[in-house]
Design a protein around this motif. Structure first.
Motif, short mmCIF file in Angstrom:
data_model
loop_
_atom_site.label_atom_id
_atom_site.label_comp_id
_atom_site.label_asym_id
_atom_site.label_seq_id
_atom_site.Cartn_x
_atom_site.Cartn_y
_atom_site.Cartn_z
N GLN A 114 2.34 32.34 20.07
CA GLN A 114 1.56 33.28 19.27
C GLN A 114 2.11 34.70 19.25
O GLN A 114 2.05 35.37 18.21
N HIS A 117 4.50 35.51 16.47
CA HIS A 117 4.34 34.68 15.29
C HIS A 117 4.14 35.51 14.01
O HIS A 117 4.77 35.23 12.97
N ALA A 118 3.31 36.52 14.08
CA ALA A 118 2.98 37.30 12.87
C ALA A 118 4.21 38.02 12.33
O ALA A 118 4.36 38.16 11.10
N ALA A 141 4.28 42.50 21.57
CA ALA A 141 5.02 41.53 20.78
C ALA A 141 6.44 42.03 20.52
O ALA A 141 6.71 43.23 20.58
N TRP A 461 -4.44 32.75 22.44
CA TRP A 461 -3.51 31.89 23.18
C TRP A 461 -4.09 31.39 24.50
O TRP A 461 -3.83 30.26 24.91
N GLY A 531 -0.22 30.24 16.74
CA GLY A 531 -0.09 31.43 15.91
C GLY A 531 -0.71 31.26 14.54
O GLY A 531 -1.38 32.17 14.03
N TRP A 532 -0.51 30.10 13.93
CA TRP A 532 -1.11 29.86 12.62
C TRP A 532 -2.63 29.91 12.70
O TRP A 532 -3.29 30.50 11.84
N PHE A 535 -3.73 33.75 13.29
CA PHE A 535 -3.51 34.74 12.24
C PHE A 535 -3.98 34.28 10.86
O PHE A 535 -4.31 35.12 10.01
#
Length: 655
Positions: A114, A117-118, A141, A461, A531-532, A535
């Protein structure tokens, strides 16, 4: 089950107290941590071919313990003076088990799935950059595209300063957060340990298998018994045939019903097709594990799951399924688990008050020298770590209301999961219930700023499933210390040192595997879905805020009320077949995979007790232990052979 637990306790406590935390057990444990962490990362992140850390008792630590027992037996025969004691074997097992609570499926693997991920998957089509990217703190991040290219596409190396410097700050910050979280957990279990272990005498079913495996007389009383050998060989044959069938389809599989088999394919008409999911499985290890659960709990787990299916059918009959969110299993589960946490604290309230009184006494008057952590330091740890965790989430962007609800829910869930594991030993995957969903259900999302919603999404997470939650393992480590004569304070230091050591080792394993194989290139099990989930939900909230829906709130109250009501009935009646924890497990995700296996085990145990009594129950225990050990051994061997030979091997669990 209770009888077996008592006999194990008597055997362990009657044995001479030996020094278990020795230099060789520590060195062997550290080596085993490195090997196991890398192994778990390879099979769960690269190949997605074991899922061994999704169970209440992890697969690979049991296999490593079995290998050590076999090697130790050989050493005992050739050179007895160099053989490891039972305490040393348990120390190695505890170190590996505690380590896997961090390296396993639902902890730091999820973090890597995660945290960046964005920034990698941002695109004009999803509009993440304009919606929330600016609200993600830079210290949480990696945003550098060049660094992330090697991570996601592979054929690269993390062993250069240009790469490592990008990871240094976010991994250090998250590592500090995980350490503080571990301090909170360790301090709490140190406070309730004596109450749950010595006063209430909870059974700790998960502890029974490793304890039985390392007993001094295990070779005579367990491994050589025909019942154990039959139980061990059966899942090995099943795994061999089914594994070969995947490689060579001309070889027949043992049975399609061993692993998850979707029964909805046989149901085509209304209202029966509303049952979803409706899968059956007969995992040998699950049948073995359920045998060690209290009979009322194993019954309640499958009974309430069947009731849950009936609820879906009734919804289709009366048209309730048209109500958005019906039948609100996530909200029912949220209320149920929150009530379990409240009840666990309420039941321990007098003891917690006593520990606080002791903590406030002068040092010479305190009688807590045999505790893992002195009550004074345990309370200090809680008092310091709690505001530290709150401050961390405030820096992330959470406001007062959100962080209050978030941490209240997380702490109650953690306590409930730990209590359920200590008392009942059942699987505790609760995907449907987590703090961010509860915040949205209670208050809606329009009440919170985009920065706050982003902050709580960044915590997804470690709140996604709780399958390898560290807190129950910490308490079980203290139970091992009690059983095998290890000083509680020494065990506390061992647990904390293992926890600290495991963080950088897990970081290394994930970076090494992902940079070599590519997180989204060849890593089949990389947790990109975490992550999907985080977000996509966040983007949905920001574009179409979730409104306050009273049915969701009511469902939470219903879930909490059912748990409390079943507990009150059991308290008033005494003997009652429905267990309140069974309902909480059934309406969350925990029973989706296991309900049918639990029903088989419940039926077998009920018949054994009815026609053979407690003696027959004890006589059959080696068979069910064999089912667990044999299935775990077969799964582990496949999980070695597959990565070594470069193919996705047969896995004994899930699909």
């Amino acid at each position: 089950m209770v009888e077996r637990q008592v006999s194990i306790e008597k055997t362990a406590l009657a044995a001479p107290v030996v020094k278990a935390i020795t230099w060789r057990s520590l060195l062997l444990g550290l080596l085993a941590i490195i090997i196991n962490t890398y192994w778990v990362t390879v099979v769960e992140v690269r190949w997605y071919s074991l899922d061994g850390s999704c169970l209440p008792i992890f697969i690979t630590p049991v296999f490593i313990l079995l290998v050590l027992i076999l090697l130790n037996g050989l050493i005992q025969w050739l050179a007895p003076r160099y053989a490891l004691s039972t305490g040393e074997l348990i120390v190695v097992y505890v170190m590996v088990f505690i380590s896997e609570t961090l390296s396993g499926h639902d902890m730091l693997q999820n973090l890597f799935g995660q945290m960046n991920h964005a920034f990698w998957f941002d695109s004009p089509s999803n509009r993440w950059r304009e919606l929330f990217l600016s609200y993600i703190p830079s210290w949480l991040a990696v945003s550098d595209r060049a660094t992330l290219t090697g991570f996601y596409q592979g054929n690269s190396s993390p062993y250069s300063w240009l790469v490592l410097k990008e990871w240094l700050v976010p991994l250090t910050v998250w590592g500090i957060f995980v350490v503080v979280l571990g301090i909170w957990m360790l301090c709490f279990v140190a406070l309730v340990r004596r109450q749950w272990m010595e006063h209430e005498k909870l059974v700790y079913p998960i502890v029974q298998l490793p304890a039985a495996m390392v007993q001094p007389d295990a070779w005579r009383n367990l491994y050589r018994k025909p019942a154990f050998l039959y139980g061990f060989i059966l899942p090995c044959i099943i795994a061999l045939m089914n594994g070969l069938n995947e490689l060579y389809p001309q070889i027949p599989q043992f049975s399609r019903y061993i692993k998850l088999h979707d029964m909805r394919q046989y149901i085509t008409g209304r209202p029966w097709d509303a049952m979803n999911p409706f899968q059956i499985s007969m995992y040998p290890f699950a049948i073995g594990l359920a045998y060690f659960l209290p009979l009322d709990l194993s019954f309640s787990c499958w009974f309430f799951f069947v009731l849950r299916l009936a609820e879906q059918v009734l919804g289709a009959v009366f048209g309730w399924e048209q109500i958005p969110g019906f039948p609100f299993f996530g909200q029912q589960a949220s209320g149920a688990w929150l009530m379990l946490g409240v009840m666990a604290i309420w039941a321990s309230r007098h003891w917690l008050k006593e520990t606080l009184k002791v903590a406030l006494k002068p040092s010479e008057q305190r009688k807590d020298v045999n505790e893992p952590i002195s009550f004074r330091w345990a309370w200090i740890g809680l008092i310091i770590s709690t505001p530290a965790l709150i401050a961390f989430t405030k820096l992330m962007g959470m406001g007062s209301l959100m962080l209050t609800v978030f941490w209240s829910v997380f702490f109650l869930f953690s306590i409930a999961i730990t209590r359920v594991r200590a008392e009942l030993g059942a699987p505790h995957e609760i995907v449907y219930a987590q703090p961010r969903n509860i915040v949205a259900d209670l208050f809606g999302t329009s009440r919170f700023s985009p920065r706050e919603l982003t902050a709580i999404s960044l915590t997804h997470w470690f709140n996604r499933g709780y399958r390898c939650h560290p807190m129950p393992g910490m308490l079980e480590a203290f139970k091992f210390a009690q059983l095998f004569g290890i000083a509680q304070r020494s065990m506390a230091w061992l647990v904390f040192a293992t926890y600290l050591f495991s963080i950088p080792v897990t970081y290394w394993a994930n970076l090494h595997v992902c940079y070599r194989e590519g997180a989204t290139a060849r890593c089949i099990g990389f947790k990109a879905w975490v992550g999907w989930e985080a977000f996509n939900q966040l983007a949905s909230w920001l574009q179409a805020p979730q409104q306050i829906l009273n049915p969701r709130r009511i469902a939470m109250l219903v879930g909490a009320g059912i748990v409390w009501g079943l507990w009150a009935i059991r308290l008033a009646v005494g003997s009652f077949p429905l267990h309140h924890a069974g309902y909480a497990l059934a309406v969350s995700y925990a029973m989706n995979y296991f309900w049918f296996a639990f029903m088989i085990s419940w039926l077998a145990k009920a018949l054994i007790l009815k026609f053979g009594g407690s003696r027959a129950h004890r006589d059959f225990m080696p068979f069910f232990i064999g089912l667990i050990v044999g299935d775990f051994t077969a799964g582990s061997i496949w999980a070695i052979w597959g990565p070594v030979r470069g193919f996705r091997n047969y896995r004994i669990y899930i699909f």
